[in-house]
Design a protein around this motif. Structure first.
Motif, PDB file in Angstrom:
ATOM      1  N   ASP A 198       0.832  -1.207   0.000  1.00 33.44           N
ATOM      2  CA  ASP A 198       0.000   0.000   0.000  1.00 33.44           C
ATOM      3  C   ASP A 198       0.870   1.263   0.000  1.00 33.44           C
ATOM      4  O   ASP A 198       0.376   2.375   0.079  1.00 33.44           O
ATOM      5  CB  ASP A 198      -1.005   0.020   1.164  1.00 33.44           C
ATOM      6  CG  ASP A 198      -0.309   0.051   2.522  1.00 33.44           C
ATOM      7  OD1 ASP A 198       0.948   0.116   2.536  1.00 33.44           O
ATOM      8  OD2 ASP A 198      -0.999   0.001   3.554  1.00 33.44           O
ATOM      9  N   LYS A 199       2.184   1.035  -0.070  1.00 32.85           N
ATOM     10  CA  LYS A 199       3.165   2.133  -0.229  1.00 32.85           C
ATOM     11  C   LYS A 199       3.047   3.209   0.851  1.00 32.85           C
ATOM     12  O   LYS A 199       3.202   4.385   0.588  1.00 32.85           O
ATOM     13  CB  LYS A 199       3.010   2.808  -1.606  1.00 32.85           C
ATOM     14  CG  LYS A 199       3.127   1.862  -2.771  1.00 32.85           C
ATOM     15  CD  LYS A 199       4.563   1.411  -2.995  1.00 32.85           C
ATOM     16  CE  LYS A 199       4.704   0.349  -4.060  1.00 32.85           C
ATOM     17  NZ  LYS A 199       5.083  -0.960  -3.608  1.00 32.85           N
ATOM     18  N   ASN A 200       2.770   2.809   2.102  1.00 29.85           N
ATOM     19  CA  ASN A 200       2.678   3.833   3.154  1.00 29.85           C
ATOM     20  C   ASN A 200       3.935   3.868   4.021  1.00 29.85           C
ATOM     21  O   ASN A 200       3.970   4.504   5.053  1.00 29.85           O
ATOM     22  CB  ASN A 200       1.413   3.632   4.008  1.00 29.85           C
ATOM     23  CG  ASN A 200       1.506   2.387   4.896  1.00 29.85           C
ATOM     24  OD1 ASN A 200       2.458   1.599   4.777  1.00 29.85           O
ATOM     25  ND2 ASN A 200       0.537   2.201   5.766  1.00 29.85           N
ATOM     26  N   GLY A 201       4.976   3.140   3.600  1.00 27.03           N
ATOM     27  CA  GLY A 201       6.249   3.226   4.307  1.00 27.03           C
ATOM     28  C   GLY A 201       6.358   2.317   5.519  1.00 27.03           C
ATOM     29  O   GLY A 201       7.392   2.283   6.174  1.00 27.03           O
ATOM     30  N   MET A 202       5.292   1.590   5.832  1.00 30.33           N
ATOM     31  CA  MET A 202       5.327   0.656   6.959  1.00 30.33           C
ATOM     32  C   MET A 202       4.679  -0.654   6.519  1.00 30.33           C
ATOM     33  O   MET A 202       3.719  -0.656   5.759  1.00 30.33           O
ATOM     34  CB  MET A 202       4.518   1.200   8.149  1.00 30.33           C
ATOM     35  CG  MET A 202       5.029   2.494   8.696  1.00 30.33           C
ATOM     36  SD  MET A 202       6.635   2.272   9.472  1.00 30.33           S
ATOM     37  CE  MET A 202       6.228   2.572  11.168  1.00 30.33           C
TER      38      MET A 202
END
Length: 233
Positions: A198-202
């Protein structure tokens, strides 16, 4: 490199669970992280791929048993029957959330790799609830050893024990193993990108599991009869 602005750069949002289920998952993983892990390096996780792959493929029998209409996917009703048979108790809301979380193609049916992820999430959630492990929470002792390995692998990567793996934690884990090889940063980034869909960095445990089934090759065969599965050629 600096072309992505805005949406991709919202780390604050990343650490706020999007659903109640994710909040429970993160909380269970934080509890589990506080107990430590026996995994010493990222390489040792990679070495376990074949064994994990073999063990997860053995879920096929369970999957087929509950795929009553033999259409290659488990729908919500079939999933409820599966939980009942395995003596797994969840509320209606939790069952809906779990189904939604694991049906990543949103086609109202869990494919085999999605089913594997579901069982492992159930293991984490149920294990977190009864710290006195008098009885295996799902009645699947052989599989549970594999699920424990996957939980341990995530705990190893989650250095700050917050229930998520961040990009810097992934780099740290791979650097520990490859001791300064120049390619290690690239490997870490590639692995991280494969997980953070989801490419949210986590990365939460569910994202980690989906990446893991791909690394082990679990979903290679499951796309054979689907149009979009042919894009590798």
């Amino acid at each position: 490199m600096g072309g992505v602005v805005g949406k991709a750069e919202s780390p604050k949002k990343a650490s706020v669970p999007e659903t109640k289920l994710e909040a429970k998952m993160v909380e269970a993983m934080q509890r589990r992280s506080s107990q430590g892990t026996n995994v010493k390096s990222f390489n040792s996780i990679i070495l376990k791929f074949p064994k994990i792959d073999e063990s997860l493929r053995n879920c096929k029998e369970i999957f087929e048993q509950f795929d009553e209409d033999s259409n290659g996917a488990i729908d919500q009703e079939e999933m409820k029957k599966c939980f009942h048979k395995l003596e797994i108790s969840f509320s209606e809301e939790e069952i809906n959330d779990l189904f939604k979380a694991c049906d990543i193609n949103e086609d109202m049916g869990m494919k085999f790799n999605e089913f594997n992820v579901l069982l492992c999430l159930v293991y984490l959630l149920k294990n977190g609830q009864n710290s006195l492990q008098t009885k295996s929470p799902m009645g699947l002792p052989n599989l549970e050893a594999t699920f424990e390995t996957l939980v341990n692998a995530f705990v190893f990567l989650d250095k700050n024990k917050d229930g998520y793996v961040s990009k810097s934690e992934m780099v740290e884990a791979i650097n520990e193993t490859t001791s300064g090889e120049r390619s290690s940063g690239r490997i870490a980034m590639k692995r991280f990108e494969e997980m953070d869909w989801d490419k949210n960095g986590m990365v939460n445990f569910k994202e980690f599991l989906f990446a893991f089934t791909r690394w082990c090759g679990i979903d290679d065969n499951d796309d054979e009869d689907e149009g979009e599965g042919k894009e590798k050629n």
